[in-house]
Enzyme design. Structure first.
Site, PDB file in Angstrom:
ATOM      1  N   HIS A  47      -1.151   5.349   4.494  1.00 43.83           N
ATOM      2  CA  HIS A  47       0.270   5.683   4.483  1.00 43.83           C
ATOM      3  C   HIS A  47       0.898   5.561   3.102  1.00 43.83           C
ATOM      4  CE1 HIS A  47       0.569   1.301   4.587  1.00 43.83           C
ATOM      5  NE2 HIS A  47       1.829   1.414   4.222  1.00 43.83           N
ATOM      6  N   ARG A  48       0.194   4.945   2.147  1.00 49.10           N
ATOM      7  CA  ARG A  48       0.801   4.749   0.823  1.00 49.10           C
ATOM      8  C   ARG A  48       0.919   6.092   0.108  1.00 49.10           C
ATOM      9  NH1 ARG A  48       1.952  -0.329   0.173  1.00 49.10           N
ATOM     10  NH2 ARG A  48       0.816  -1.794   1.484  1.00 49.10           N
TER      11      ARG A  48
END
Length: 363
Positions: free
Chosen positions: A210-211
Site C-alpha cells: 500500500h505504500r
C-alpha cells in the site's frame, strides 16, 4: 470517576483499542471508578468497517463520530482538531488515550493537550528513522506532548528516554494488537474464495502493498509483481488489493493465472489467510507483528521498520525496495531455511489489563 477518551480513526486503531475497552469494562464491573468514551474521528471510511466489524471484534459502536472524511493530511488534521476541541469544551475528559501513529493520533493529542488534558499514547516510542513516512512525523509529534507512554518493547522505552522522557512516565506493557489477535484466533474465518481458488495449507503466499513508493507508479508495481511471481516459482500468490492499487493494475493490464487479486477482507478472514500461508510479502508494519506471533515467514519491502523486534526476534526480514532481493529470500524459504523466530516479551494477550491497572494507579 476517571473518564478516558479512547480515540480511533482507522481500522488498525480499532483493532488496538478493542481489548483496552474490554479491560476498562472488566475493571468497571470489579467496582473501579473508571469509564471511557469511544471517539471515532472518521479519518478513514472503510467499507469493511460495518456493524459486523465491531460485532466480530466485540467493539461497542463509537459514542462519538467526528465524521471528518477524506482530504489532505493537513485538512484532516485541522478538521479533527477543530471538532475534537469542540467536543472537549462541551464535555471534557480526564485523559485522552491515543493509539498508533495515524493523523487522528496526532491531531487529537494536540487538541487535548492545549486544553490541559493529559495525553496517554499507547504504542509510544517506536521509530523507523524515516521522515518521508507521515506516520513517523505523527509519532514524533505525539510523543513530544504525551504525558504517559505505554510501550510495546523495551527498545521503544529506550528511544523515549534518549529524548529526555522520564522513566516514571514510561510503562512497558506489551502490544494490544496481539491481545486482539490471540483472543480472536479461535474465531478466524476461512475467506469465501479459499476453496474456489483451491488454496491449501502452506501452499500459497499472501502479498499486501500500500505504500506509495511501491504502488503509485505503474512501472514499479509491474516490476515488483513480476519479481514476486518469478521468485514464487509455481506457488500461488493472493493479493488483497486496495482500490487505489486496483486502478494501477487496470492501467498496466497485469494478468497472470498464478496471482489472485481479491477485495480487501475483514479482520477474521484476513488473519485466517495469513495464518495458513507459506509466507507473507508486505510493506505494512502491523502485519509483521501478527506474522511474528503466528510464526509465519514474512518479507518486508521497505528499507526501514519501526518494529525492529519483528526482525531481531520474530519471523520478519527487511528486504529493502530492490525487487532483486526477493528471489534470494524466496530461495531460502523454499529450501526450508527460514528462521523460526520467537514472540517478544509481554506479547502475551494481557497488555490491555496492564494498561488499565497503570491508569487506575495514576487516578
Amino acid at each position: 470517576m476517571i473518564l478516558i477518551d479512547i480515540i480511533a480513526g482507522a481500522r488498525p486503531n480499532f483493532v488496538k483499542v478493542a481489548p483496552i475497552i474490554s479491560a476498562i469494562q472488566k475493571a468497571k464491573k470489579e467496582g473501579h471508578e473508571i469509564d471511557y468514551r469511544l471517539v471515532h474521528t472518521g479519518q478513514h471510511y472503510d467499507p469493511k468497517m460495518s456493524g459486523s466489524f465491531f460485532e466480530q471484534l466485540e467493539i461497542p459502536m463509537p459514542d462519538v463520530n467526528l465524521e471528518i472524511g477524506s482530504g489532505t493530511q493537513a485538512e484532516q488534521a485541522a478538521g479533527i482538531m477543530v471538532k475534537y476541541e469542540k467536543l472537549l469544551l462541551e464535555s471534557p475528559c480526564d485523559y485522552c488515550l491515543v493509539v498508533g501513529d495515524v493523523t487522528s493520533t496526532m491531531a487529537t493529542a494536540i487538541a487535548a493537550k492545549k486544553l490541559g488534558i493529559k495525553v496517554i499514547h499507547v504504542e509510544a516510542g517506536i521509530r523507523s528513522g524515516d521522515l518521508t513516512m507521515p506516520e513517523e512525523i505523527n509519532r514524533i509529534v505525539t510523543d513530544s506532548i504525551t504525558d504517559y507512554f505505554f510501550t510495546t518493547t523495551e527498545l521503544a522505552g529506550q528511544n523515549l528516554m534518549n529524548l529526555g522522557v522520564k522513566a516514571s512516565q514510561i510503562f512497558f506493557v506489551g502490544n494490544t494488537m496481539i491481545d486482539t489477535l490471540l483472543k480472536q484466533q479461535p474465531n478466524l474465518k476461512k475467506p469465501d474464495f479459499f476453496d474456489e481458488y483451491a488454496l491449501v495449507e502452506k501452499g500459497y503466499i499472501v502479498m499486501t502493498l500500500h505504500r506509495p513508493s511501491n504502488v503509485d507508479e505503474a512501472k514499479n508495481l509491474k516490476t515488483l509483481l513480476t519479481a514476486v511471481l518469478d521468485a514464487a516459482r509455481t506457488t500461488k500468490v493472493v493479493f488483497p488489493v486496495h482500490p487505489r492499487t486496483a486502478k494501477k493494475l487496470e492501467e498496466i493490464g497485469f494478468v497472470s493465472d498464478q496471482i489472485h487479486f481479491v477485495e480487501p477482507m475483514g479482520y477474521l478472514e484476513f488473519n485466517y489467510l495469513v495464518k495458513h500461508a507459506l509466507a507473507i510479502i508486505t510493506d505494512s508494519g502491523g502485519i509483521t507483528e501478527e506474522t511474528t506471533v503466528m510464526g509465519v515467514p514474512c518479507m518486508t519491502l521497505r528499507t526501514s521498520t519501526e518494529r525492529p523486534e519483528t526482525c531481531t526476534i520474530g519471523t520478519n526480514v527487511l528486504l529493502g525496495i530492490d525487487p532483486e532481493a526477493i528471489k534470494p529470500a524466496m530461495d531460502l524459504l523454499f529450501a526450508g531455511n527460514w528462521k523460526k523466530g520467537a514472540i517478544p516479551e509481554k506479547w502475551d494477550g494481557r497488555t490491555s489489563d496492564r494498561i488499565v491497572q497503570e491508569i487506575l494507579k495514576l487516578g
